[in-house]
Design a protein around this motif. Sequence first.
Motif, PDB file in Angstrom:
ATOM      1  N   ASP A  94       0.842  -1.190   0.000  1.00  0.00           N
ATOM      2  CA  ASP A  94       0.000   0.000   0.000  1.00  0.00           C
ATOM      3  C   ASP A  94       0.877   1.240   0.000  1.00  0.00           C
ATOM      4  N   SER A  95       1.829   1.288  -0.900  1.00  0.00           N
ATOM      5  CA  SER A  95       2.812   2.364  -0.889  1.00  0.00           C
ATOM      6  C   SER A  95       2.649   3.277  -2.089  1.00  0.00           C
ATOM      7  N   LEU A  96       3.349   4.417  -2.037  1.00  0.00           N
ATOM      8  CA  LEU A  96       3.421   5.317  -3.178  1.00  0.00           C
ATOM      9  C   LEU A  96       4.373   4.742  -4.214  1.00  0.00           C
ATOM     10  N   GLN A  97       3.968   4.804  -5.477  1.00  0.00           N
ATOM     11  CA  GLN A  97       4.760   4.215  -6.556  1.00  0.00           C
ATOM     12  C   GLN A  97       4.937   5.257  -7.667  1.00  0.00           C
ATOM     13  N   PRO A  98       6.054   5.977  -7.687  1.00  0.00           N
ATOM     14  CA  PRO A  98       6.271   6.995  -8.720  1.00  0.00           C
ATOM     15  C   PRO A  98       6.596   6.366 -10.064  1.00  0.00           C
ATOM     16  N   GLY A  99       6.183   7.036 -11.142  1.00  0.00           N
ATOM     17  CA  GLY A  99       6.442   6.511 -12.478  1.00  0.00           C
ATOM     18  C   GLY A  99       6.579   7.610 -13.512  1.00  0.00           C
ATOM     19  N   VAL A 100       7.199   7.278 -14.611  1.00  0.00           N
ATOM     20  CA  VAL A 100       7.309   8.180 -15.752  1.00  0.00           C
ATOM     21  C   VAL A 100       6.828   7.430 -16.988  1.00  0.00           C
ATOM     22  N   SER A 101       6.138   8.108 -17.904  1.00  0.00           N
ATOM     23  CA  SER A 101       5.581   7.435 -19.084  1.00  0.00           C
ATOM     24  C   SER A 101       5.776   8.296 -20.326  1.00  0.00           C
ATOM     25  N   LEU A 102       5.734   7.641 -21.460  1.00  0.00           N
ATOM     26  CA  LEU A 102       5.860   8.309 -22.753  1.00  0.00           C
ATOM     27  C   LEU A 102       4.851   7.688 -23.699  1.00  0.00           C
ATOM     28  N   SER A 103       4.065   8.521 -24.393  1.00  0.00           N
ATOM     29  CA  SER A 103       3.123   8.009 -25.394  1.00  0.00           C
ATOM     30  C   SER A 103       3.234   8.836 -26.664  1.00  0.00           C
ATOM     31  N   ILE A 104       3.060   8.150 -27.801  1.00  0.00           N
ATOM     32  CA  ILE A 104       3.212   8.776 -29.112  1.00  0.00           C
ATOM     33  C   ILE A 104       2.021   8.380 -29.978  1.00  0.00           C
ATOM     34  N   PRO A 105       1.250   9.346 -30.479  1.00  0.00           N
ATOM     35  CA  PRO A 105       0.144   9.026 -31.387  1.00  0.00           C
ATOM     36  C   PRO A 105       0.682   8.644 -32.766  1.00  0.00           C
ATOM     37  N   LEU A 106       0.297   7.485 -33.253  1.00  0.00           N
ATOM     38  CA  LEU A 106       0.848   6.981 -34.514  1.00  0.00           C
ATOM     39  C   LEU A 106       0.364   7.780 -35.718  1.00  0.00           C
ATOM     40  N   GLU A 107      -0.900   8.207 -35.698  1.00  0.00           N
ATOM     41  CA  GLU A 107      -1.430   8.928 -36.854  1.00  0.00           C
ATOM     42  C   GLU A 107      -0.733  10.272 -37.061  1.00  0.00           C
ATOM     43  N   ALA A 108      -0.119  10.809 -36.014  1.00  0.00           N
ATOM     44  CA  ALA A 108       0.603  12.075 -36.151  1.00  0.00           C
ATOM     45  C   ALA A 108       2.005  11.865 -36.711  1.00  0.00           C
ATOM     46  N   ARG A 109       2.345  10.594 -37.021  1.00  0.00           N
ATOM     47  CA  ARG A 109       3.653  10.267 -37.585  1.00  0.00           C
ATOM     48  C   ARG A 109       4.792  10.786 -36.703  1.00  0.00           C
ATOM     49  N   ILE A 110       4.591  10.596 -35.420  1.00  0.00           N
ATOM     50  CA  ILE A 110       5.599  10.930 -34.411  1.00  0.00           C
ATOM     51  C   ILE A 110       5.970  12.420 -34.466  1.00  0.00           C
ATOM     52  N   LYS A 111       4.998  13.250 -34.836  1.00  0.00           N
ATOM     53  CA  LYS A 111       5.242  14.691 -34.814  1.00  0.00           C
ATOM     54  C   LYS A 111       5.009  15.270 -33.430  1.00  0.00           C
ATOM     55  N   ARG A 112       4.336  14.506 -32.577  1.00  0.00           N
ATOM     56  CA  ARG A 112       4.128  14.978 -31.224  1.00  0.00           C
ATOM     57  C   ARG A 112       4.209  13.797 -30.259  1.00  0.00           C
ATOM     58  N   TRP A 113       4.499  14.114 -29.013  1.00  0.00           N
ATOM     59  CA  TRP A 113       4.619  13.057 -28.014  1.00  0.00           C
ATOM     60  C   TRP A 113       4.274  13.627 -26.643  1.00  0.00           C
ATOM     61  N   PHE A 114       3.873  12.728 -25.773  1.00  0.00           N
ATOM     62  CA  PHE A 114       3.400  13.129 -24.452  1.00  0.00           C
ATOM     63  C   PHE A 114       4.308  12.511 -23.399  1.00  0.00           C
ATOM     64  N   LEU A 115       4.867  13.355 -22.538  1.00  0.00           N
ATOM     65  CA  LEU A 115       5.710  12.905 -21.438  1.00  0.00           C
ATOM     66  C   LEU A 115       4.948  13.083 -20.146  1.00  0.00           C
ATOM     67  N   GLY A 116       4.740  11.993 -19.425  1.00  0.00           N
ATOM     68  CA  GLY A 116       3.924  12.044 -18.224  1.00  0.00           C
ATOM     69  C   GLY A 116       4.658  11.623 -16.977  1.00  0.00           C
ATOM     70  N   PHE A 117       4.206  12.128 -15.851  1.00  0.00           N
ATOM     71  CA  PHE A 117       4.726  11.762 -14.543  1.00  0.00           C
ATOM     72  C   PHE A 117       3.534  11.458 -13.647  1.00  0.00           C
ATOM     73  N   ASP A 118       3.645  10.451 -12.829  1.00  0.00           N
ATOM     74  CA  ASP A 118       2.522  10.154 -11.951  1.00  0.00           C
ATOM     75  C   ASP A 118       3.006   9.608 -10.610  1.00  0.00           C
ATOM     76  N   LEU A 119       2.109   9.727  -9.646  1.00  0.00           N
ATOM     77  CA  LEU A 119       2.345   9.194  -8.318  1.00  0.00           C
ATOM     78  C   LEU A 119       1.127   8.367  -7.960  1.00  0.00           C
ATOM     79  N   VAL A 120       1.311   7.072  -7.786  1.00  0.00           N
ATOM     80  CA  VAL A 120       0.209   6.146  -7.551  1.00  0.00           C
ATOM     81  C   VAL A 120       0.317   5.567  -6.156  1.00  0.00           C
ATOM     82  N   MET A 121      -0.790   5.494  -5.456  1.00  0.00           N
ATOM     83  CA  MET A 121      -0.840   4.756  -4.207  1.00  0.00           C
ATOM     84  C   MET A 121      -1.746   3.553  -4.422  1.00  0.00           C
ATOM     85  N   ARG A 122      -1.182   2.361  -4.356  1.00  0.00           N
ATOM     86  CA  ARG A 122      -1.955   1.122  -4.518  1.00  0.00           C
ATOM     87  C   ARG A 122      -2.326   0.592  -3.138  1.00  0.00           C
ATOM     88  N   TYR A 123      -3.511   0.038  -3.017  1.00  0.00           N
ATOM     89  CA  TYR A 123      -3.910  -0.543  -1.725  1.00  0.00           C
ATOM     90  C   TYR A 123      -4.865  -1.692  -1.951  1.00  0.00           C
TER      91      TYR A 123
END
Length: 384
Positions: free
Chosen positions: A355-384
């Motif tokens: 039941d701890s905090l679990q930090p993470g980083v993510s990257l997503s790329i929309p294919l139809e945009a032909r990799i012209k844009r990308w999303f860099l995300g950060f999150d903090l999750v508490m699972r229990y």
Amino acid sequence: MDEDLRIQVHLEYVLERLRQRTTAALSPAARAARKRNLEWLAAYIRRGEFPRNDGHPDARRPTFIDSRGRICAVGHLLEQELGREAAEAIAAGYKYAFIREIDSPLLAAWAATTGLEREELEMIQPTYSSPEYEYGPFFALLDQLDARGHVALSSGLLFDGRGDGVPVQLDLSLTTPGGMTDAGFGLYTAVSLTKLTGAARSASALSNIDIGLSYVRTLPFEGWFVLRSGLLLPTGDEDEVGSSLNGSMAAKRMTQAVLFQPGALGGRLGTSLLLLRSFCASCSLRLDAGLDVYSAFYKPLQLSPRWGAGFAYSAHPFVATVEVAGARYAETPASKSELHHSVGGSFRLITDRGDSLQPGVSLSIPLEARIKRWFLGFDLVMRY
């Protein structure tokens, strides 16, 4: 890996960590009790007689005392102090329970005399595997919903190289546990706020609220089946900049694209299949499918099918995922309804406590945009 060897490796790892912890704040009596319990734990590990789950459908559920009389590590420590009858009394009511689930005055009174914190007892007897395996890893690109409860606060930046500002996104999702037993119901909700920064015109947009009910059931093999249904409650408006902003942010999580349609009102139905230790002992596989039915005010009714798949690999204490997702965007006056896809991945730190905090980083790329844009995300999750 052989199951006895897996348990032994886990217990040896925990024992070494407990030995390294400072005891300066403990009283002399507590230090003596701690030393005594760690010696008993070491002897238990050397003996190598570990229990088996002999009745619960979740193969990783701990077993206090199995049908052959083999006792778990925490049960063994309690037995040394209070005797076999006390251990069997707890097993009668909490055979497959995690330590955090055992509501027993007997266990609570004993734990207070061991020189070990409750969290340390949980480390000794969780599931004999990394905590993310209790209910599966957390996938960033797919719907943030599985058998385990969580609170997730996510933020991120969308980069598209157009020079007209950088959207900053913040979303919150919450689920209550639906799989703490063989089957059960839980609640979930998700909402997102987006702010455009660095542009000539400032804009912000609040996504629709997704709220509903989930049903979770364990599978005969190691995994979970999740069925969810909910409502889309509109919060957005038809502001041109806000609408464009929401559309851009849909690239982050394709399976929730409908959330970013201003004013959408309707319902959602989806399912997930989570297979633990698929292909290898450190791997997990997740498959998602769903359908959204809604009205976005400028068209009476629209259907948006969605799907996703993810693969996770664990190298304790880290978990990495590779994910792909697709959804049909809504039809607007400026665009036709089309299927869009994104690929992505995440990297997360998993701590020893479930039941701890679990930090993470993510990257997503929309294919139809032909990799012209990308999303860099950060999150903090508490699972229990």
